[in-house]
Design a protein around this motif. Structure first.
Motif, PDB file in Angstrom:
ATOM      1  N   GLN A  14      -5.494  -1.082   6.436  1.00  0.00           N
ATOM      2  CA  GLN A  14      -6.247  -2.325   6.347  1.00  0.00           C
ATOM      3  C   GLN A  14      -5.456  -3.292   5.478  1.00  0.00           C
ATOM      4  OE1 GLN A  14     -10.307  -1.929   4.900  1.00  0.00           O
ATOM      5  NE2 GLN A  14     -10.313  -4.024   4.142  1.00  0.00           N
ATOM      6  N   CYS A  24      11.498  -8.612   1.490  1.00  0.00           N
ATOM      7  CA  CYS A  24      12.794  -8.537   2.146  1.00  0.00           C
ATOM      8  C   CYS A  24      12.632  -7.730   3.418  1.00  0.00           C
ATOM      9  CB  CYS A  24      13.811  -7.831   1.246  1.00  0.00           C
ATOM     10  SG  CYS A  24      14.195  -8.721  -0.267  1.00  0.00           S
TER      11      CYS A  24
ATOM     12  N   THR B 180       7.989   7.710   7.561  1.00  0.00           N
ATOM     13  CA  THR B 180       6.614   7.330   7.232  1.00  0.00           C
ATOM     14  C   THR B 180       6.456   5.812   7.271  1.00  0.00           C
ATOM     15  OG1 THR B 180       6.380   9.279   5.834  1.00  0.00           O
ATOM     16  CG2 THR B 180       4.767   7.524   5.530  1.00  0.00           C
ATOM     17  N   THR B 182       8.023   3.814   9.167  1.00  0.00           N
ATOM     18  CA  THR B 182       7.942   3.461  10.590  1.00  0.00           C
ATOM     19  C   THR B 182       6.542   3.720  11.116  1.00  0.00           C
ATOM     20  OG1 THR B 182      10.278   3.955  10.926  1.00  0.00           O
ATOM     21  CG2 THR B 182       8.887   3.928  12.891  1.00  0.00           C
ATOM     22  N   GLN B 183       5.961   4.854  10.705  1.00  0.00           N
ATOM     23  CA  GLN B 183       4.616   5.188  11.170  1.00  0.00           C
ATOM     24  C   GLN B 183       3.581   4.179  10.667  1.00  0.00           C
ATOM     25  OE1 GLN B 183       3.466   9.436  10.878  1.00  0.00           O
ATOM     26  NE2 GLN B 183       5.609   9.816  10.399  1.00  0.00           N
ATOM     27  N   TYR B 184       3.808   3.639   9.470  1.00  0.00           N
ATOM     28  CA  TYR B 184       2.909   2.617   8.930  1.00  0.00           C
ATOM     29  C   TYR B 184       3.213   1.235   9.507  1.00  0.00           C
ATOM     30  CZ  TYR B 184       0.608   5.326   5.193  1.00  0.00           C
ATOM     31  OH  TYR B 184      -0.168   6.208   4.478  1.00  0.00           O
ATOM     32  N   GLY B 185       4.344   1.095  10.176  1.00  0.00           N
ATOM     33  CA  GLY B 185       4.730  -0.216  10.676  1.00  0.00           C
ATOM     34  C   GLY B 185       5.349  -1.097   9.608  1.00  0.00           C
ATOM     35  N   GLN B 187       8.026  -3.074   7.852  1.00  0.00           N
ATOM     36  CA  GLN B 187       9.313  -3.665   8.214  1.00  0.00           C
ATOM     37  C   GLN B 187       9.913  -4.476   7.078  1.00  0.00           C
ATOM     38  OE1 GLN B 187       9.532  -5.352  12.257  1.00  0.00           O
ATOM     39  NE2 GLN B 187       7.444  -4.607  12.550  1.00  0.00           N
ATOM     40  N   GLY B 188       9.171  -4.625   5.998  1.00  0.00           N
ATOM     41  CA  GLY B 188       9.684  -5.383   4.864  1.00  0.00           C
ATOM     42  C   GLY B 188       9.237  -4.719   3.572  1.00  0.00           C
ATOM     43  N   VAL B 193       1.019   0.774  -0.328  1.00  0.00           N
ATOM     44  CA  VAL B 193      -0.074   1.461   0.370  1.00  0.00           C
ATOM     45  C   VAL B 193      -1.032   1.953  -0.706  1.00  0.00           C
ATOM     46  CG1 VAL B 193      -0.743   3.396   1.840  1.00  0.00           C
ATOM     47  CG2 VAL B 193       1.359   2.127   2.323  1.00  0.00           C
ATOM     48  N   GLY B 196      -3.995   5.270   0.434  1.00  0.00           N
ATOM     49  CA  GLY B 196      -3.687   5.702   1.792  1.00  0.00           C
ATOM     50  C   GLY B 196      -4.405   4.917   2.880  1.00  0.00           C
ATOM     51  N   LYS B 197      -5.117   3.851   2.486  1.00  0.00           N
ATOM     52  CA  LYS B 197      -5.942   3.134   3.462  1.00  0.00           C
ATOM     53  C   LYS B 197      -5.587   1.656   3.596  1.00  0.00           C
ATOM     54  CE  LYS B 197      -9.969   3.962   1.612  1.00  0.00           C
ATOM     55  NZ  LYS B 197     -11.439   4.008   1.438  1.00  0.00           N
ATOM     56  N   TYR B 198      -5.105   1.071   2.497  1.00  0.00           N
ATOM     57  CA  TYR B 198      -4.877  -0.372   2.487  1.00  0.00           C
ATOM     58  C   TYR B 198      -3.389  -0.668   2.376  1.00  0.00           C
ATOM     59  CZ  TYR B 198      -9.724   0.098   0.878  1.00  0.00           C
ATOM     60  OH  TYR B 198     -11.038   0.456   0.750  1.00  0.00           O
ATOM     61  N   GLY B 199      -2.968  -1.756   2.986  1.00  0.00           N
ATOM     62  CA  GLY B 199      -1.563  -2.129   2.924  1.00  0.00           C
ATOM     63  C   GLY B 199      -1.391  -3.532   2.380  1.00  0.00           C
TER      64      GLY B 199
END
Lengths: 49, 222
Positions: A14, A24, B180, B182-185, B187-188, B193, B196-199
């Motif tokens: 989320q 970066c 991991t 990559t699995q979370y997407g 890219q920068g 995290v 384990g729920k919020y990004g």
């Protein structure tokens, strides 16, 4: 990687915070234009504004 | 006993993907640390490897300015303007980036060293030391010998570090972190995290980080 080759995430998070947070990415860190009060304050202190 | 609810006093787990050569990562580190202090919320921080430029040679003779100019096709003045901008922001947080003397290099061995330090319970200390080495004191962070010197400066056994890095003992851990990400997407970096729920992507302002931590605690208690 382009949209066609970028792997889809398999673990979904989320998103929180400002989605435009400075980061970066890619093969080298490009620093895009970003205005912060810290920069303005420093320029004021240095008499540049 | 309710085994599904986390105790109110359990620290918030914060997993941070980061590279040693990432200027926003060091800035984000300081801002996050300030948020933790101001919010007084207990956190458990763990750093994870993210190689921004895995094909960078260990020995690159040019400066970061030249590297960015070559890789991105930008003029040197354009790159210098960008670096001045990030240096000013870093300086406002007490970080004196010295881009004129930074050694552009491959960071995989630095990441292996971070996993070595984690295995010895001292990852956070090593992370700070490596970021300082790259950006402020402009030490080389790509060569095993230099990394061993950096590790020894904070009390690690130099010979043991050299053996660990030459054997690539912790390379699988670096690769696992990248997988991991990559699995979370991701890219920068920096990328946070939370529980384990919020990004959270990027070096947010401290107030934003503090608000997020408070929100996480509130949602835990709900």
């Amino acid at each position: 990687m382009d949209a066609a080759t970028t792997p889809r995430p398999t673990m979904v998070l989320q998103p929180l915070g400002d989605p435009a947070g400075d980061s970066c990415s890619g093969d080298a860190c490009l620093i895009v234009d970003h205005s912060t009060q810290a920069i303005v304050n420093r320029r004021i202190d240095e008499g540049l504004i | 006993m309710n085994e599904s609810a986390a105790p109110a006093t359990a620290p918030v787990k914060v997993d941070i993907w980061s590279d040693v050569q990432c200027p926003w990562c060091y800035i984000g580190k300081r801002r996050f640390e300030a948020a933790v202090e101001s919010s007084a919320i207990a956190v458990e921080i763990e750093y994870h490897s993210f190689e921004l430029a895995p094909d960078t040679p260990v020995e690159y003779d040019g400066t970061p300015t030249q590297y960015l100019s070559e890789r991105k096709g930008l003029s040197v003045p354009q790159v210098e303007e960008m670096l001045t901008r990030v240096t000013d922001i870093a300086s406002s947080l007490g970080l004196d980036y010295d881009y004129e003397h930074i050694h552009q290099t491959n960071t995989v061995k630095a990441h292996e060293l971070l996993h070595y330090a984690k295995a010895h319970g001292r990852q956070l200390e090593m992370k700070e030391r490596l970021l300082e080495a790259y950006f402020v004191t402009t030490e080389h962070v790509g060569r095993i010998d230099d990394l061993a010197t950096i590790a020894a400066s904070i009390g690690f056994d130099r010979a043991d570090v050299i053996e660990a890095l030459e054997s690539s003992r912790y390379l699988p851990d670096v690769k696992a972190d990248m997988n991991t990400a990559t699995q979370y997407g991701i890219q920068g970096v920096p990328f946070f995290v939370i529980d384990g729920k919020y990004g959270i992507s990027g070096a947010q302002e401290s107030e934003t980080f503090a608000n997020v931590l408070a929100q996480v605690i509130t949602e835990r208690d709900a």
